[in-house]
Design a protein around this motif. Structure first.
Motif, PDB file in Angstrom:
ATOM      1  N   LEU A  57       0.831  -1.206   0.000  1.00  0.00           N
ATOM      2  CA  LEU A  57       0.000   0.000   0.000  1.00  0.00           C
ATOM      3  C   LEU A  57       0.867   1.258   0.000  1.00  0.00           C
ATOM      4  O   LEU A  57       0.581   2.219  -0.711  1.00  0.00           O
ATOM      5  CB  LEU A  57      -0.931   0.008   1.212  1.00  0.00           C
ATOM      6  CG  LEU A  57      -2.211  -0.820   1.079  1.00  0.00           C
ATOM      7  CD1 LEU A  57      -3.005  -0.770   2.363  1.00  0.00           C
ATOM      8  CD2 LEU A  57      -3.058  -0.323  -0.089  1.00  0.00           C
TER       9      LEU A  57
ATOM     10  N   LEU B 233       2.325   1.733  -3.383  1.00  0.00           N
ATOM     11  CA  LEU B 233       1.295   2.161  -4.343  1.00  0.00           C
ATOM     12  C   LEU B 233       0.948   3.632  -4.136  1.00  0.00           C
ATOM     13  O   LEU B 233       0.868   4.407  -5.091  1.00  0.00           O
ATOM     14  CB  LEU B 233       0.031   1.309  -4.173  1.00  0.00           C
ATOM     15  CG  LEU B 233       0.058  -0.086  -4.789  1.00  0.00           C
ATOM     16  CD1 LEU B 233      -1.140  -0.887  -4.339  1.00  0.00           C
ATOM     17  CD2 LEU B 233       0.111   0.005  -6.309  1.00  0.00           C
ATOM     18  N   ASN B 234       0.785   4.009  -2.874  1.00  0.00           N
ATOM     19  CA  ASN B 234       0.488   5.405  -2.591  1.00  0.00           C
ATOM     20  C   ASN B 234       1.636   6.298  -3.026  1.00  0.00           C
ATOM     21  O   ASN B 234       1.418   7.411  -3.502  1.00  0.00           O
ATOM     22  CB  ASN B 234       0.204   5.603  -1.099  1.00  0.00           C
ATOM     23  CG  ASN B 234      -1.230   5.210  -0.764  1.00  0.00           C
ATOM     24  OD1 ASN B 234      -2.128   5.417  -1.574  1.00  0.00           O
ATOM     25  ND2 ASN B 234      -1.430   4.630   0.406  1.00  0.00           N
TER      26      ASN B 234
ATOM     27  N   ILE C 212       3.592   5.723  -5.498  1.00  0.00           N
ATOM     28  CA  ILE C 212       3.537   5.853  -6.962  1.00  0.00           C
ATOM     29  C   ILE C 212       2.440   6.843  -7.363  1.00  0.00           C
ATOM     30  O   ILE C 212       2.633   7.693  -8.238  1.00  0.00           O
ATOM     31  CB  ILE C 212       3.332   4.460  -7.606  1.00  0.00           C
ATOM     32  CG1 ILE C 212       4.579   3.593  -7.363  1.00  0.00           C
ATOM     33  CG2 ILE C 212       3.058   4.598  -9.094  1.00  0.00           C
ATOM     34  CD1 ILE C 212       4.390   2.134  -7.674  1.00  0.00           C
ATOM     35  N   VAL C 213       1.289   6.756  -6.689  1.00  0.00           N
ATOM     36  CA  VAL C 213       0.203   7.699  -6.945  1.00  0.00           C
ATOM     37  C   VAL C 213       0.705   9.118  -6.703  1.00  0.00           C
ATOM     38  O   VAL C 213       0.506  10.030  -7.522  1.00  0.00           O
ATOM     39  CB  VAL C 213      -1.003   7.403  -6.024  1.00  0.00           C
ATOM     40  CG1 VAL C 213      -1.988   8.573  -6.026  1.00  0.00           C
ATOM     41  CG2 VAL C 213      -1.695   6.134  -6.460  1.00  0.00           C
TER      42      VAL C 213
END
Lengths: 782, 157
Positions: A473, A476-477, A479-480
């Motif tokens: 997570l 991913l965050n 990368i966002v």
């Protein structure tokens, strides 16, 4: 008043968490020699990957400053990096815990399996020795033995009276010489002849001469009876009868007879102890010792022979039985050993027994662990305290080994001789990695969720997955976040990719380790169940061997053949009384019956059923027909567990039978049959109950079952009448059904919609008892 | 354009990464009385609140079982969209909306020429196209159609 303040720091952190191993000295170290090369590499990769995350995070923090001048944005990136660092740190800790659990769990399980094996071995020995104590007490009351001793004593007195009496015959000296010389007239035909000749010189000695001859005959008859016993019970090397003065007047072993008869054992402990027994219920067990009777060290059971063979009569002599300890021990020691493809015991596996002084008395490999010498073990393990099953690591024959020990705790009313059994297993075999290519028949997820995997492992599994998720997570965050920075964020992208990869790599490795643990746990569980099933079948085989021995011996009883040969009400009464006495001494029988050649029950042990059984014909019963077909007293018959009209109220009976022959002859056609009704339900259940798996704290594991099936796959006795009732037909997997005698297997299966792991073993019989083709099964729900 | 894919209702779905504010583990949700059945309730995360839409319930025939440890996707609001997102015509709702899904799968770039129109057998109007990624079929979700249908029923807005 002051009270002690408990320091807050006395709480030790247990990495293993199973609550029973002290954490202080068992903390995991990757440098421990038991850790396999694969695992060490595994561990190092995980640690280096995780350690690699920290510089990446630092780089991330620097990049944050480079790509953004906005303090909030910088802080957001830095915050993400910090979280990654903290999760990586946690994963490092979890990794250590994981390996720690892995090795402790294995060690613990092996301790349990091998410790149980060591215990089973000594327990088998004890159970055997208990049976021996019943045997000797019972046989010592045989009339043939008291008869020869009493008769010999009376004749001796009369001979002494002649010697001491007023006589002036020159032959008096010859007589004295014959009586007192080493070649005993009681057991030596030539000496007996000489005695008769010299007696003939005296007046009025015709009856005495006949009696002198009769002593020889009676002694020879006693020898015959001893031989009969030994051909029924094949566990003895010799059985001897000693008169009160210590002279051996009869023995069972023909080979040693010329040497043994006439020996004097007055100085031997077993003999002296037998003379001091108070009544027929007492016996003496003599730990391995030298005896003039045998060349090997002997394990001797002895009991007093009493006047008139009466339980409470005066002691007039002793019976000594010489148990084939070495043979029996070899059988027990060679069992439960890991074997290679050619059925040789694997290198580094040893099994041995020590006596109460820690001296080796039997060894599976006398070349390495030498009998007669003190065992090379720590003192506490050489003579372990009762009830404990210690384990130590030690170097045996240059090999790092684990030694598992168990001390006898006796069996029923038999206290045991303070012996201990020891099992040596090479250390690397304990920590050997479970083979991963085996077909499990269960998915890893299902296995991880199953009751087989200890909670502590499940918790770690959850924790690893949780951390994996967190790292995923975060990256991913990240990368966002980076993608929103547009071009500025490009520099951050690879960093989050790297974090994501590391997270996935390490957690997947850890998951792999956890599944390896679960698979290992499963395999050890399967092995434990296999061992339990083997124990269950071994115990019943040994028990039934004794029954086959009993019936052969009782079939030669004079009361029985007398009643059949001369069928008067009085003789039947005597036979029935005799059966009652036997049944009273042996708790494992429900009844004993005597049937004549027409299949009519003419006598039985239980007086309350006697008149009912009189109306019963057993002519068509298997046990009767098969026993009538025997033509030697060393043969017996058995009717597998089934209903019987002898016990209409019982669901199932197990009947052993033997042919009765006139004069207790060793060969010939039977004139009737003795049938003994074994208390199958009780004895079977008792044994099965001891073969149920227990958890780490020694409590029975819920839902487990143990049962026997006969050759038609029908349950014949069970610990779980609800799920595996007696009479239920089971369809078992091929591997279990097709087991050959003495083989064991284990596997997964579904019964009644419930998934179980199961261990099964097929009977291999015991000594000359072939077994009935039964299987023992022990199941544990998954 | 980059999309993020996630699993829900037995399929794999994708939305533009620029429409996403944050991924989180599920946080407690307060049910809203009389709300649309697709609305799980209201959530609050570090001061941010939003309406949680259970994506599974938006499908006519969901497959499989919902995951016991699903994930939440906090979406951007219209006013917080980046310039790049506006240029790429990424559309989001004006108020904070959260999607409840089973699992976050992947982030990867797509080319518009790879996207195929919604197959005839898919009844969901909010699926605007499909594309193949690896061995998965990813259905692309138009967030405006999805959210409007739930939070802006026709006639009230």
């Amino acid at each position: 008043m002051s009270s002690a303040i408990v320091p807050a720091s006395n709480k030790t952190i247990t990495l293993a968490g199973n609550g029973e191993t002290p954490a202080t000295d068992s903390k995991f170290s990757i440098f421990s020699p038991v850790v396999t090369v694969e695992h060490r590499e595994f561990y190092e990769r995980i640690v280096s990957e995780l350690n690699g995350v920290f510089p990446i995070c630092t780089q991330g923090k620097c990049t944050a400053v480079e790509v953004s001048e906005d303090a909030t944005e910088q802080e957001q990136i830095t915050d993400l990096m910090k979280r990654v660092e903290s999760f990586s740190g946690e994963l490092l800790e979890v990794t250590k815990q994981l390996f720690d659990q892995f090795y402790q769990a294995k060690e613990h399980f092996c301790k349990m399996i091998h410790g149980t094996t060591a215990y089973v071995k000594i327990n088998l020995m004890d159970r055997n020795l208990l049976e021996r104590t019943c045997d000797v007490r019972w046989w010592a009351l045989e009339t043939a033995f008291s008869d020869v001793i009493e008769f010999r004593e009376r004749v001796s007195e009369r001979l002494r009276a002649i010697l001491d009496g007023p006589h002036n015959k020159p032959d008096g000296d010859v007589l004295r010489e014959v009586i007192e010389e080493k070649e005993r007239w009681e057991v030596n035909a030539a000496a007996n002849e000489r005695l008769q000749k010299s007696l003939a010189m005296f007046d009025d000695t015709e009856t005495l001469i006949a009696d002198v001859r009769a002593v020889l005959k009676k002694a020879s008859f006693a020898c015959d009876r001893l031989e009969d016993i030994n051909s029924s019970y094949t566990l003895y090397r010799d059985l001897v009868i000693a008169c009160r003065d210590g002279m051996i007047i009869a023995n069972s072993n023909k080979t040693t007879r010329p040497r043994v008869l006439g020996l004097n054992v007055a100085g031997e402990n077993w003999f002296q102890k037998a003379l001091t027994t108070k009544d027929g219920t007492q016996y003496h067990a003599q730990d391995l010792t030298e005896s003039s009777i045998e060349t090997e060290r002997s394990l001797i059971y002895s009991a007093g022979i009493r006047e008139q063979s009466d339980n409470y009569g005066k002691v007039i002599g002793a019976m000594g039985v010489f148990f084939d300890f070495q043979g029996e021990a070899m059988m027990i020691l060679e069992d439960h050993m890991s074997r290679d493809a050619d059925n040789f015991v694997e290198d580094g596996w040893y099994s041995f027994i020590t006596n109460s002084e820690g001296v080796v008395i039997a060894s599976s490999d006398p070349g390495v662990i030498e009998p007669g010498k003190s065992a090379h073990l720590p003192r506490k393990q050489r003579t372990p305290p009762a009830g404990l099953r210690p384990m130590t690591y030690s170097v045996i024959e240059g090999q790092e080994s684990a030694v598992f020990s168990a001390r006898t705790d006796g069996y029923l009313d038999y206290p045991g001789l303070g012996w201990a059994s020891h099992l040596v297993v090479p250390k690397d075999q304990i920590f050997r990695t479970a083979a991963s290519n085996t077909q499990l028949g269960i998915s890893i997820d299902e296995l991880m969720q199953s009751r087989l995997v200890p909670d502590i492992n499940k918790q770690t599994f959850t924790k690893v997955q949780d951390d994996k998720e967190s790292i995923q997570l975060i990256s991913l965050n990240g990368i966002v976040f980076a993608s929103k920075l547009g071009k500025r964020g490009v520099a951050l992208g690879p960093i989050f990719d790297q974090i994501k990869q590391t997270g996935e790599f390490t957690t997947s490795k850890m998951e792999y380790l956890l599944t390896e643990m679960a698979v290992g746990e499963l395999q050890l569980n399967l092995q434990a169940l296999e061992n339990f099933s083997k124990q269950a079948i071994d115990l019943i085989d040994r028990n039934l061997f004794e029954r086959a021995a009993d019936v052969r011996w009782w079939s030669t009883d004079q009361y029985f053949w007398t009643a059949l040969k001369d069928p008067t009400p009085e003789n039947f009464q005597k036979a029935a009384h005799r059966m009652e006495v036997i049944n009273g001494s042996y708790t494992m029988y429900r009844n004993l019956v005597l049937a004549n050649r027409n299949g009519e029950v003419v006598a039985s042990a239980r007086s309350e059923d006697r008149h009912k059984l009189k109306a019963v014909s057993v002519y068509d019963d298997q046990w009767f027909l098969m026993a009538m077909r025997t033509n030697k007293s060393s043969e017996y018959a058995v009717q597998d567990v089934m209903t019987s009209k002898l016990e209409p109220r019982k669901e199932r009976s197990l009947i052993y039978s033997g042919g009765v022959r006139v004069g207790g002859a060793r060969a010939g056609d039977p004139i009737g049959v003795v049938g003994i009704l074994f208390d199958w339900d009780t004895e079977g259940k008792k044994i099965l109950a001891t073969c149920l798996p227990k958890d780490r704290d020694g409590r029975l594991i819920g839902g487990c079952a143990a049962f026997y099936t006969n050759s038609h796959h029908e349950v014949i006795e069970t610990t779980d009448p609800e799920h595996f009732p007696v009479g239920k037909l089971l369809s078992l997997p091929m591997a279990h059904n097709q087991l050959k005698a003495g083989q064991s297997t284990s596997g997964l299966l579904v019964i009644n919609g419930q998934r179980y792991i199961m261990g099964s073993s097929r009977t291999k019989g015991y000594r000359e008892y072939a077994g009935l083709g039964w299987l023992a099964h022990v199941l544990r729900p998954v | 354009m980059h999309i993020v894919t996630f699993a829900a209702a037995g399929g794999i779905h994708g939305i533009p990464i620029l429409a996403v504010e944050e991924f989180t583990r599920p946080v407690p949700v307060t049910p809203v009385p009389l709300a649309d059945r697709r609305v799980a309730g209201l959530m609050n995360l570090r001061g941010k609140s939003g309406t949680v839409i259970d994506l599974r319930k938006c499908f006519v025939k969901p497959h499989g079982e919902p995951s016991p440890n699903g994930k939440m996707i906090l979406l951007e609001t219209t006013d917080r969209l980046t310039e790049e997102a506006r240029q790429l015509s990424v559309q989001v709702f004006r108020e904070p909306v959260v999607l409840l899904v089973d699992r976050i799968c992947d982030i990867f770039p797509i080319r518009f020429q790879d996207v195929q129109p919604r197959p005839a057998h898919v009844p969901e109007r909010f699926v605007t196209g499909v594309l193949k990624h690896g061995k998965d079929y990813v259905s692309l979700i138009d967030l405006m159609i999805l959210i409007d249908d739930i939070l802006n029923p026709r006639g009230t807005s």
